[in-house]
Design an enzyme around this catalytic site. Structure first.
Site, mmCIF file in Angstrom:
data_model
loop_
_atom_site.group_PDB
_atom_site.id
_atom_site.type_symbol
_atom_site.label_atom_id
_atom_site.label_comp_id
_atom_site.label_asym_id
_atom_site.label_seq_id
_atom_site.Cartn_x
_atom_site.Cartn_y
_atom_site.Cartn_z
ATOM 1 N N GLU A 1 0.793 -1.222 0.000
ATOM 2 C CA GLU A 1 0.000 0.000 0.000
ATOM 3 C C GLU A 1 0.830 1.279 0.000
ATOM 4 O O GLU A 1 0.370 2.309 -0.492
ATOM 5 C CB GLU A 1 -0.934 0.000 1.212
ATOM 6 N N SER B 1 -47.464 -32.705 36.172
ATOM 7 C CA SER B 1 -47.057 -33.361 37.422
ATOM 8 C C SER B 1 -45.699 -32.929 37.937
ATOM 9 O O SER B 1 -45.287 -33.361 39.023
ATOM 10 C CB SER B 1 -47.062 -34.885 37.222
#
Length: 791
Positions: A198, A476
Site C-alpha cells: 500500500e 405433574s
C-alpha cells in the site's frame, strides 16, 4: 509655413508614446492585484490549512470508535484432577480456532497424542489473573487431567484457563464492528506486507509521497484514464476518517494537507495503528467489518498474528475493493488479487522466489459458517441482553466496548442443540407427527449459572424463545413442590404416611364439578406418600392436598417463587399452573440446595475494553424451605428414577446414580415435561406444539428422552444422599410404617424426620394387637399410633 508643419509633425510623433505608458501602468496595476490575490490566496490556504490542522489535532486522538459489547462463554479451566477428557479439550481448542498439526510451533496450534495434548495457548487478558501465551502439555488418565506441564522449562502448572470463546456481540451503533490492536501487537510480517503493497515509502515520506504522485500521474496519462491514485497510507486514513469519497481536485488537495498535518503531529506508529483498526474490509450481513484483526477472524477464524503470509496478502489485497475481492462471493477474483499482492511482495524483497511459489500454490481456506461458527444460540443471547439492560444503558452496550463474560458452557450448548434436533426429528418420524417444538435449560443449581439454553428445535432461529417466554401448564412436575408442603409438617406427614388413592370430586361456586383420574384410570387404595410421588398418582395427591388446605398450598407455591395469579383450586395440585422452563428450573434449585432457591443468571462478570472490572454477579439466595424438607423430597425423586415413571434413565446413567427426576404431562398430552438433577446439574426439558395441540407424548416418552440425550454429555454427578441433622436413616416397613430390622422382607431404607413419631419393632413380625382399654381409660401409645396410621 514650414515651421508650423514641423511642429505638427512633432506633436503627431509624440502622441503614440502615451500608449506604452498606459500599458505599463495597466500592467503594474494588474501585477499589483495578482500579487495581492496570490498573497490573499496563500493566506486563505494557510488559514484553511490551519483550520484543518486544528481539526486533525482536535479529533484524531479523541476519536471514539463504536465498539460493541463482546460476549464470551465461560473459559475452560484446566487443573490436575479436573474431569476433562482429551476429546473435551480437543473440542474446546477447535471451538477457539486452534489449528491441529504434527508440531506446535506458534500460537493457536495443537497436536494430540494418545495420552496427552500439547498446544500453544494464545493467552488472554482476564481482569483477575491474566493468562500469558505459553506452550503446555496436558496429560490424561482415567478421564481426568493427570498433569499440566509447561513445555518450555518443564514446570508444573497448577491452574490455567484457555482463552474464552467469543459467542456474540451486542449490535454496535452504525452497524460497525472492529477489534482493536495496538501497534506492539501487530505481527511484523503483516506490517511488512501492508507497507510493501500500500505504501512502500511509508516510513520515509511526510504524509504525501511526491514520487508516488508523479509515478501515478505518468501511469494515468499513458493509460488515458485513472489507473493509480498515489495515495499514501496516511492519505487513505484521512479519507476514511474525515472526508467523503468524492473524486475532486479540491478534496484531493484537502486530503494531502490533512495528511501532512497528521504526519507532523503524530508518529508513524500511531498512524499505522489507527489505519489498521479503521480500514473497511467487508460486510457480514448488516455489520461492517473494520480493521484487520476482525477481518482475520471473520474470514479465517484466527487472530491476525496466526495467519500465514498468503492469508495476510489476501486481506491487504482487499483494501483496494472489499466487495470486489470478497473471497466468499468472488473467490477467483480474490485469488488473483492475492497473487498480485504476493508478486509485489516478491519485487519488494519481502518474499523470495521459493516462498512466492509456495504461497501462490496455497488455496484460499476460509472458515465456513460466517463470522462466528461457535456463536451461542439466539435464545441464550436474548437472556444475556435482558440481564445486561437491567444494569447498563443501550448506548453503553452498543458502543463502549464492554466485555461480557457469561456462564455458557459452549461444549454443552453445542451438544444440547444437536440433541434437541435429533430427538425432535426422531419423535416426529416415529409417531408420524410434525410441528413439535422444544426447549432446554441446563443449570449449575448451586450457583444458578445457566450452562445451556435452547429455545427452539432449530437453535439458530432467532424468533420466539420458548425457554424463557413459553408459559405452559407444568403438569405433574408440580407434585414434588406440593409434597414439600406436606413433608414440611413432620408431625403429620412422612414418606411412609398413608394416603388414599381413591376417587374424589370437587365442586366450585358455580356448580362445576371436577373429577380427576389417575393416568392409568385405576384407583390404588391405600398408598404411601413415597409411592404416590414415585408413581405420580393423581388421586392420592389431590386427597392429600385437600387435607392440607388449598389456600395454604397456594401460599406455599407462591412462596417458592411461582408467579402469576394462583387460584385456590384443586387443579393446582396437578400442575394447572403456567410456567416457562427457565422459571421452573429456578424453583427447583431449592430442592437441590437444601431449601435455598438461587436465581438463574447468564452473566458472571462485566469489564471495560481495557479489562477493568465493572461488576461481578455474585450469588443471591433465599431460603424457601427447610433443609430436611428438601432432602425428603429429593430422596423421593430419586425413587422416581429408580422405580417410578423415570426408571428408563437407569439404563442411560448406570454409572451416575442416584439421580432425581420428575415427569410431567398436561391435559390431553399437550405438554411433555421432565425435570431432573444430580449434585451439580439440573435440567428442565419441554416438548409441545405452538398451537397447543396434542403431542401424543407423556413426560417419560417425550421430554425425558430429550433430557437423557442432553445430560449424557453434561458431566452429571450423582444426587447427594447426605442428610441434614434433622433427618435420620430408618429401615421402614412401608406397609405398616414401622421401623424394622434392615433384613426384613419389604423393608425400605428411607430418611425420617426426628420429630416424626414412628413405631419401632425388634423383629420382622408385627406386634399383637393390645386388648381394648377399659371404659374411661385413656388409650395407650400403641393405640394412638394405630389410629394415626389409619387416618
Amino acid at each position: 509655413m514650414p515651421v508650423a508643419k514641423s511642429k505638427s509633425k512633432t506633436r503627431a510623433a509624440k502622441r503614440p508614446a502615451r500608449a506604452p505608458r498606459r500599458e505599463r501602468k495597466l500592467r503594474n496595476w494588474l501585477w499589483f492585484f495578482v500579487r495581492h490575490a496570490i498573497l490573499w490566496l496563500l493566506v486563505a490556504v494557510a488559514a484553511y490549512w490551519l483550520w484543518l490542522d486544528r481539526e486533525v489535532a482536535a479529533t484524531f486522538e479523541t476519536k471514539q470508535w463504536a465498539l460493541p459489547a463482546r460476549v464470551y462463554a465461560r473459559p475452560l479451566e484446566l487443573h490436575v484432577g479436573a474431569r476433562v477428557s482429551p476429546e473435551r479439550l480437543r473440542r474446546e481448542l477447535d471451538y477457539l480456532g486452534y489449528q491441529r498439526g504434527e508440531a506446535v510451533v506458534a500460537r493457536g496450534q495443537y497436536r494430540q497424542a494418545r495420552e496427552f495434548i500439547e498446544f500453544h495457548a494464545r493467552g488472554f487478558r482476564f481482569w483477575d489473573f491474566p493468562e500469558a501465551p505459553r506452550r503446555v502439555r496436558v496429560s490424561f488418565a482415567g478421564g481426568v487431567i493427570d498433569a499440566i506441564i509447561a513445555t518450555e522449562g518443564g514446570d508444573p502448572i497448577d491452574l490455567m484457563r484457555l482463552d474464552p470463546v467469543e459467542i456474540g456481540s451486542i449490535n454496535p451503533r452504525r452497524f460497525e464492528d472492529r477489534k482493536l490492536l495496538a501497534y506492539e501487537d501487530l505481527p511484523r510480517d503483516f506490517v511488512r506486507v501492508l507497507v510493501a503493497v500500500e505504501d512502500h515509502r511509508f516510513f520515509s515520506h511526510h504524509g504525501v509521497d511526491v514520487f508516488g504522485l508523479m509515478r501515478a500521474m505518468a501511469v494515468n496519462v499513458r493509460a488515458g484514464r485513472l489507473v493509480q491514485g498515489g495515495s499514501t497510507l496516511t492519505q487513505q486514513l484521512v479519507k476514511n476518517f474525515y472526508l467523503t469519497r468524492e473524486r475532486t481536485l479540491a478534496r484531493k488537495l484537502t486530503e494531502m494537507m490533512m495528511a501532512v498535518s497528521l504526519e507532523l503531529r503524530y508518529d508513524k506508529r500511531q498512524i499505522l495503528e489507527t489505519y489498521v483498526n479503521e480500514v473497511f474490509l467487508g460486510q457480514d450481513g448488516n455489520r461492517a467489518i473494520h480493521g484487520f484483526e476482525l477481518a482475520a477472524q471473520f474470514y479465517f477464524g484466527a487472530p491476525l498474528a496466526e495467519l500465514d503470509i498468503e492469508e495476510m496478502a489476501l486481506l491487504v489485497g482487499m483494501v483496494k475493493g472489499p466487495s470486489v475481492y470478497d473471497p466468499r462471493r468472488h473467490p477467483e477474483a480474490a485469488r488473483k488479487r492475492r497473487d498480485v499482492v504476493l508478486e509485489v511482495l516478491a519485487r519488494q524483497g519481502v518474499l523470495d522466489a521459493q516462498s512466492l511459489q509456495r504461497a501462490r500454490a496455497e488455496p484460499i481456506a476460509l472458515r465456513v459458517g460466517g463470522s462466528r461458527a461457535t456463536a451461542a444460540s439466539p435464545a441464550f443471547m436474548a437472556l444475556v441482553k435482558r440481564q445486561l439492560l437491567r444494569e447498563y444503558s443501550a448506548s453503553d452496550l452498543n458502543a463502549a466496548g464492554l466485555n461480557v463474560f457469561t456462564t455458557l458452557d459452549i461444549d454443552l450448548q453445542r451438544r444440547s442443540e444437536a440433541a434437541t434436533r435429533a430427538t425432535i426429528d426422531a419423535l416426529e418420524a416415529e409417531r408420524h407427527r410434525d410441528g413439535l417444538q422444544a426447549a432446554v435449560v441446563v443449570i449449575e443449581p448451586r450457583s444458578g449459572e445457566i450452562l445451556s439454553l435452547v429455545g427452539d428445535r432449530n437453535p439458530g432461529y432467532a424468533g420466539f424463545n420458548r425457554a424463557l417466554d413459553a408459559r405452559r401448564p407444568i403438569g405433574s412436575t408440580v407434585k414434588p413442590l406440593v409434597y414439600a408442603h406436606a413433608l414440611a409438617q413432620p408431625e403429620r406427614y412422612a414418606l411412609f404416611s398413608p394416603l388414599a388413592d381413591v376417587a374424589v370430586s370437587w365442586t366450585d361456586d358455580q356448580g362445576n364439578t371436577w373429577r380427576p383420574k389417575n393416568f392409568d384410570g385405576e384407583e390404588h387404595g391405600r398408598v404411601t406418600v413415597l409411592e404416590a410421588l414415585t408413581r405420580s398418582l393423581n388421586l392420592a395427591t389431590v386427597n392429600m392436598g385437600l387435607d392440607l388446605g388449598l389456600e395454604a398450598l397456594r401460599d406455599h407455591l407462591a412462596g417458592l417463587g411461582i408467579g402469576g395469579r394462583l387460584n385456590a383450586y384443586p387443579s393446582l395440585l396437578l400442575g394447572a399452573i403456567e410456567m416457562s422452563p427457565a422459571d421452573l428450573a429456578e424453583v427447583y434449585t431449592a430442592l437441590v440446595n437444601d431449601g435455598f432457591k438461587v436465581p438463574l443468571r447468564a452473566i458472571s462478570d462485566v469489564t471495560t475494553h481495557e479489562q477493568r472490572k465493572l461488576k461481578r454477579y455474585g450469588l443471591e439466595i433465599a431460603r424457601v424451605m427447610e433443609p430436611a424438607t428438601a432432602a425428603l423430597v429429593r430422596f423421593a425423586m430419586t425413587r422416581v428414577v429408580a422405580e417410578g415413571t423415570a426408571r428408563a434413565l437407569q439404563r442411560d446413567f448406570a454409572g451416575r446414580l442416584p439421580l432425581a427426576g420428575k415427569t410431567g404431562t398436561s391435559d390431553d398430552n399437550r405438554d411433555s415435561w421432565f425435570v431432573g438433577f444430580g449434585a451439580n446439574r439440573l435440567a428442565v426439558t419441554w416438548i409441545g406444539r405452538d398451537d397447543n395441540g396434542a403431542t401424543g407424548l407423556t413426560g417419560s416418552t417425550g421430554a425425558m428422552r430429550l433430557w437423557s440425550a442432553v445430560m449424557r454429555h453434561s458431566a452429571l454427578e450423582p444426587a447427594s444422599t447426605t442428610l441434614p441433622e434433622a433427618l435420620a436413616w430408618y429401615s421402614v416397613d412401608l406397609a405398616s410404617g414401622a421401623a424394622v430390622p434392615a433384613d426384613c422382607p419389604g423393608a425400605a431404607r428411607i430418611p425420617v424426620h426426628r420429630r416424626t413419631m414412628i413405631e419401632r419393632r425388634e423383629s420382622c413380625e408385627p406386634a399383637r394387637a393390645a386388648p381394648p382399654a377399659p371404659d374411661g381409660e385413656a388409650p395407650g401409645l400403641l393405640d394412638r399410633l394405630r389410629g394415626w396410621f389409619s387416618r
